[in-house]
Design an enzyme around this catalytic site. Structure first.
Site, PDB file in Angstrom:
ATOM      1  N   GLN A  43       0.818  -1.216   0.000  1.00 53.32           N
ATOM      2  CA  GLN A  43       0.000   0.000   0.000  1.00 53.32           C
ATOM      3  C   GLN A  43       0.860   1.278   0.000  1.00 53.32           C
ATOM      4  OE1 GLN A  43      -0.734  -2.651   1.916  1.00 53.32           O
ATOM      5  NE2 GLN A  43      -2.763  -3.232   1.132  1.00 53.32           N
ATOM      6  N   HIS A 127      -6.714 -20.300  -1.625  1.00 52.96           N
ATOM      7  CA  HIS A 127      -7.927 -19.524  -1.384  1.00 52.96           C
ATOM      8  C   HIS A 127      -9.081 -20.000  -2.250  1.00 52.96           C
ATOM      9  CE1 HIS A 127      -5.385 -15.760  -0.048  1.00 52.96           C
ATOM     10  NE2 HIS A 127      -5.241 -16.804   0.760  1.00 52.96           N
ATOM     11  N   TYR A 158     -13.772 -10.450   1.674  1.00 51.19           N
ATOM     12  CA  TYR A 158     -13.791 -10.217   3.124  1.00 51.19           C
ATOM     13  C   TYR A 158     -15.091  -9.536   3.513  1.00 51.19           C
ATOM     14  CZ  TYR A 158      -8.854 -11.366   2.701  1.00 51.19           C
ATOM     15  OH  TYR A 158      -7.670 -11.997   2.425  1.00 51.19           O
ATOM     16  N   HIS A 232     -10.817 -11.174   8.862  1.00 55.13           N
ATOM     17  CA  HIS A 232     -10.221  -9.917   8.418  1.00 55.13           C
ATOM     18  C   HIS A 232     -10.653  -8.747   9.286  1.00 55.13           C
ATOM     19  CE1 HIS A 232      -8.359  -7.477   5.105  1.00 55.13           C
ATOM     20  NE2 HIS A 232      -7.687  -8.595   4.951  1.00 55.13           N
ATOM     21  N   GLU A 256      -9.036 -16.751  11.308  1.00 54.50           N
ATOM     22  CA  GLU A 256      -7.989 -15.736  11.250  1.00 54.50           C
ATOM     23  C   GLU A 256      -8.524 -14.340  11.523  1.00 54.50           C
ATOM     24  OE1 GLU A 256      -5.115 -13.704   7.881  1.00 54.50           O
ATOM     25  OE2 GLU A 256      -5.999 -15.669   7.496  1.00 54.50           O
ATOM     26  N   GLU A 282      -0.928 -10.742  10.827  1.00 49.58           N
ATOM     27  CA  GLU A 282      -0.491 -10.075   9.593  1.00 49.58           C
ATOM     28  C   GLU A 282      -0.416  -8.563   9.734  1.00 49.58           C
ATOM     29  OE1 GLU A 282      -4.191  -9.380   6.616  1.00 49.58           O
ATOM     30  OE2 GLU A 282      -3.778 -11.495   7.086  1.00 49.58           O
ATOM     31  N   ASP A 336       0.657 -10.005  -2.057  1.00 48.32           N
ATOM     32  CA  ASP A 336       1.519  -8.852  -1.767  1.00 48.32           C
ATOM     33  C   ASP A 336       2.702  -9.246  -0.877  1.00 48.32           C
ATOM     34  OD1 ASP A 336      -0.724  -7.090   0.543  1.00 48.32           O
ATOM     35  OD2 ASP A 336      -0.437  -9.189   0.148  1.00 48.32           O
ATOM     36  N   GLU A 359       0.472 -19.946   3.937  1.00 47.91           N
ATOM     37  CA  GLU A 359      -0.439 -19.354   2.946  1.00 47.91           C
ATOM     38  C   GLU A 359       0.324 -19.229   1.624  1.00 47.91           C
ATOM     39  OE1 GLU A 359      -3.362 -15.457   2.360  1.00 47.91           O
ATOM     40  OE2 GLU A 359      -1.656 -15.326   3.747  1.00 47.91           O
TER      41      GLU A 359
HETATM   42  C1  GCO Z   1      -4.528 -12.657   3.918  1.00 48.76           C
HETATM   43  C2  GCO Z   1      -4.692 -11.193   4.036  1.00 48.76           C
HETATM   44  C3  GCO Z   1      -4.562 -10.418   2.783  1.00 48.76           C
HETATM   45  C4  GCO Z   1      -4.523  -8.932   3.064  1.00 48.76           C
HETATM   46  C5  GCO Z   1      -3.610  -8.234   2.087  1.00 48.76           C
HETATM   47  C6  GCO Z   1      -3.494  -6.744   2.386  1.00 48.76           C
HETATM   48  O1  GCO Z   1      -4.861 -13.344   4.876  1.00 48.76           O
HETATM   49  O2  GCO Z   1      -4.007 -13.115   2.913  1.00 48.76           O
HETATM   50  O3  GCO Z   1      -5.735 -10.897   4.853  1.00 48.76           O
HETATM   51  O4  GCO Z   1      -5.502 -10.711   1.866  1.00 48.76           O
HETATM   52  O5  GCO Z   1      -5.798  -8.374   3.006  1.00 48.76           O
HETATM   53  O6  GCO Z   1      -2.361  -8.810   2.171  1.00 48.76           O
HETATM   54  O7  GCO Z   1      -2.761  -6.096   1.414  1.00 48.76           O
HETATM   55 MG    MG Z   2      -5.641 -12.289   6.476  1.00 51.57          MG
END
Ligand code: GCO
Ligand code: MG
Length: 424
Positions: A43, A127, A158, A232, A256, A282, A336, A359
């Protein structure tokens, strides 16, 4: 033997799969010997680039490349104010690159420097998403057919239910899949007059839809697959407690981010009321966030984004602490995180006894072109390539062919039905 010193520090920004990636290259006094590290804060990539180029580079040139711990500590302290997403990512890029160099100098993969393999490959989760339970079910079955034993199940990402008043082309750029009249219409009805643009979602409706989804998946697929779900941090804390209880019978591998870092005090209540395994981390970029949760066994999986912590050096310490406390690792690994960052995750995954699951978003052709040596996934496991260092390289010419988009993200402008701002 003449010490190998740091000769140059460079930053590459590239987006071969759309997500903006930040990679640091540390070159040494030894011809051809360099290391790569992931510094991806997708970001705010330019902020990280500046921190590396304007502050870490002048501080590092001439320093001995093998002194990873001393370099980590002095860079960490040098800004006086420390931690946080920008400085930790910048430090991570350098840190991982120094581990890469040490592995290359020693002629062995980094996992050997971490004590060697505990397992040949790391089990990964993929996913599965959809707008209806049946769509998600089909996606879960598709991953199972490819040999994956762990699948994260989401419905509507989410919890977003559509865009409001964003110009169509802007919405189409960021989330083409949600530009459907009916949702937009539904959202439009809910919000008060004059409500501002954003990604609208309804936490309560989302909570109920998760229960419906998991009921469906267990009824149709049973317990043949490990299921995970990412809340999330999108629910009110008490609803998160309620959800963790409501899905207890579905024996999730983990739930999570049921809570936001700002609401960690609710974890104790959640723990007292349910045995649903909890994964968090995260969003953490300060040891004050993860050490108390690990020490007090308030989480079952640490989900830190390794570069948000500052790299391999702090991550291996958190993993060791977790081993002592019965907390497993499940490092953050979506799109990312660069392939260099995925490799760093993987080297700890195969070396740590308390590894849980990894992941994994998959590497497309463009990513493999820009990052030769991407780890390979086979039968649900990710395998390091056993080359010295982290094993992943960077083709800077190819990287330049995938420039990063400019400016802020739009998906993080999330709003509740009444138009008020919410966590993304
Ligand atoms: C996940 C995360 C991501 C984040 C993203 C933010 O568990 O993989 O929640 O989807 O939202 O990395 O930039
Ligand atoms: Mg996450």
């Amino acid at each position: 033997m003449k010490a190998i010193t740091i000769r140059e520090v460079q930053v590459t920004l590239t987006a071969p799969a759309g997500s903006r990636l930040v990679v640091v290259k540390v070159e040494t006094s030894e011809a051809g010997l360099y290391g790569l590290g992931c510094a991806t804060f997708t970001q705010r990539p330019l902020a990280v680039k500046t921190a590396v180029e304007e502050y870490l580079r002048p501080f590092l040139i001439g320093k001995e490349a093998d002194r990873i711990e001393d370099i980590w500590q002095t860079c960490y302290q040098n800004s006086y104010w420390r931690n946080g997403p920008v400085l930790n990512n910048a430090l991570s890029g350098v840190d991982m690159a120094l581990w890469d160099i040490k592995g290359k100098t020693a002629g062995m993969p980094v996992y050997q420097l971490l004590g060697g393999k505990c397992r040949e490959g790391a089990a990964v989760y993929r996913h599965a998403d959809g707008r209806e339970p049946k769509e998600v079910e089909d996606r879960v079955r598709a991953w199972m057919a490819e040999g994956y034993q762990y699948v994260r199940a989401q419905m509507g990402g989410y919890g977003g239910v559509g865009w409001r008043k964003w110009p169509k082309e802007e919405a189409a750029r960021y989330a083409p899949e949600v530009v459907r009249g009916e949702e937009e219409e539904a959202a439009r009805r809910a919000a008060p007059k004059g409500a501002r643009p954003g990604v609208y979602y309804d936490p309560r409706a989302h909570m109920l839809s998760v229960v419906k989804l998991l009921d469906h998946l267990r009824a149709e697929i049973g317990f043949e697959v490990e299921l995970l779900h990412d809340v999330h941090e999108r629910l009110a804390p008490i609803d998160a407690v309620g959800l963790a209880k409501a899905v207890e019978g579905h024996k999730l591998y983990f739930l999570e981010d049921p809570l936001a870092p700002e609401d960690l005090e609710w974890l104790e209540m959640m723990r007292a009321q349910t045995s649903t395994p909890i994964a968090m981390g995260e969003l953490f970029n300060n040891p004050r966030e993860w050490t108390p949760l690990i020490a007090r066994r308030l989480i079952d999986f640490m989900r830190m984004h390794m570069s948000q912590m500052g790299g391999i050096t702090p991550a291996r310490k958190a993993a060791a602490m977790g081993e002592m406390c019965g907390v497993r690792t499940a490092w953050h690994g979506p799109g990312d995180v660069s392939p260099v960052g995925h490799a760093a995750n993987l080297h700890l995954d195969v070396a740590c006894p308390n590894f849980g699951v990894q992941e994994f978003g998959g590497f497309g052709e463009a990513e493999q072109e820009v990052f030769p040596g991407c780890p390979e996934v086979r039968g649900g496991y990710l395998y390091p390539n056993d080359r010295p260092g982290l094993g992943v390289d960077l083709d800077e010419k190819a990287a330049a062919r995938y420039p990063c988009f400019e400016g802020p993200d739009a998906w993080t402008v999330t709003r509740r039905p009444d138009g008020s701002a919410a966590r993304p």
